[in-house]
Design a protein around this motif. Sequence first.
Motif, mmCIF file in Angstrom:
data_model
loop_
_atom_site.group_PDB
_atom_site.id
_atom_site.type_symbol
_atom_site.label_atom_id
_atom_site.label_comp_id
_atom_site.label_asym_id
_atom_site.label_seq_id
_atom_site.Cartn_x
_atom_site.Cartn_y
_atom_site.Cartn_z
ATOM 1 N N UNK A 167 20.711 -2.461 -23.177
ATOM 2 C CA UNK A 167 20.956 -2.291 -21.750
ATOM 3 C C UNK A 167 19.640 -1.923 -21.049
ATOM 4 N N UNK A 168 19.354 -2.645 -19.979
ATOM 5 C CA UNK A 168 18.154 -2.379 -19.184
ATOM 6 C C UNK A 168 18.605 -1.891 -17.815
ATOM 7 N N UNK A 169 18.059 -0.750 -17.382
ATOM 8 C CA UNK A 169 18.297 -0.320 -16.000
ATOM 9 C C UNK A 169 17.008 -0.531 -15.233
ATOM 10 N N UNK A 170 17.055 -1.427 -14.269
ATOM 11 C CA UNK A 170 15.832 -1.828 -13.566
ATOM 12 C C UNK A 170 16.106 -1.948 -12.067
ATOM 13 N N UNK A 171 15.091 -1.654 -11.265
ATOM 14 C CA UNK A 171 15.243 -1.839 -9.818
ATOM 15 C C UNK A 171 15.368 -3.328 -9.516
ATOM 16 N N UNK A 172 16.304 -3.664 -8.640
ATOM 17 C CA UNK A 172 16.601 -5.066 -8.349
ATOM 18 C C UNK A 172 15.364 -5.815 -7.846
ATOM 19 N N UNK A 173 14.569 -5.140 -7.019
ATOM 20 C CA UNK A 173 13.387 -5.799 -6.450
ATOM 21 C C UNK A 173 12.434 -6.285 -7.526
ATOM 22 N N UNK A 174 12.246 -5.468 -8.555
ATOM 23 C CA UNK A 174 11.329 -5.820 -9.641
ATOM 24 C C UNK A 174 11.861 -7.010 -10.428
ATOM 25 N N UNK A 175 13.160 -7.015 -10.678
ATOM 26 C CA UNK A 175 13.762 -8.120 -11.433
ATOM 27 C C UNK A 175 13.672 -9.420 -10.630
ATOM 28 N N UNK A 176 13.943 -9.337 -9.339
ATOM 29 C CA UNK A 176 13.886 -10.530 -8.474
ATOM 30 C C UNK A 176 12.459 -11.091 -8.443
#
Lengths: 11, 246
Positions: free
Chosen positions: B131-140
């Motif tokens: 499971x990865x918890x990441x800020x949406x902006x970084x993933x986008x």
Amino acid sequence: KPKQITLEAFF
Amino acid sequence: MFKATINAKDFKKIIDATSNLVDEICFEVDENGIKANAMDPSHVALVSVNIPKDTFEEYISDVHDIGVDLEALKKIMGRAKSNEKLTLELDEEKNKLNLILKNDAVRKFSVSLYDVSSTNLKVPDIEYPNEVMIKAGAFVEALKDAELVNDHVSLKISEDGKFIIFSKGDINQSETIYDNNSESILDLKITESSKSTFNLAYLKDITKATSSDDILHIYLGSDMPVKIEYNIGNAKILFLLAPRIE
């Protein structure tokens, strides 16, 4: 090339 | 009876997030809140929305299936202002869903109900190793890099516990690497290395309605569907996307 599969395989 | 009041901004985001994948949806409402599960027409992606009762300022409901055209709802919510309250109200006699927006003025819309009977579609309960918890902006941003070289992307967890967004074209390659020290990563829960490949257009649709500070929970395994979850206020939205397999 990788082939798209559907979600049905995981139900 | 179904009547529910929520801030227009949250409901707009829920509709925006859902309508990227499906054209129509059946809201299953009861005394606990609103739920909806739907698959995209090609059965590659699934969206599941859960808006518990306590998300609403006012909530009264019996059991109903409310089928609606999401494009129509999206257009109406596109007209909503962020400081407005939205009341959803079922008119059983006329077979309509009323949407009432209130702030300075009171604006009323009413949409016809579709005969989208509840599909009884359940989200498959898949166990994931990572499971990865990441800020949406970084993933986008990472998806935008990947898009430069191909129409699909691999989401990998490396042996040494890094989260890698990798794309390879005929001649070019793109790679974004995150580890526990990255500011955009809130948590990495990793038990094994893994790799699955996904269609980029779907991943972009899934993340289109996110704000850059939203926290995505991305569940990953090898040649498994990716599960992506995030919260919109108290509501929870979940996407499942089937992989592409070599």
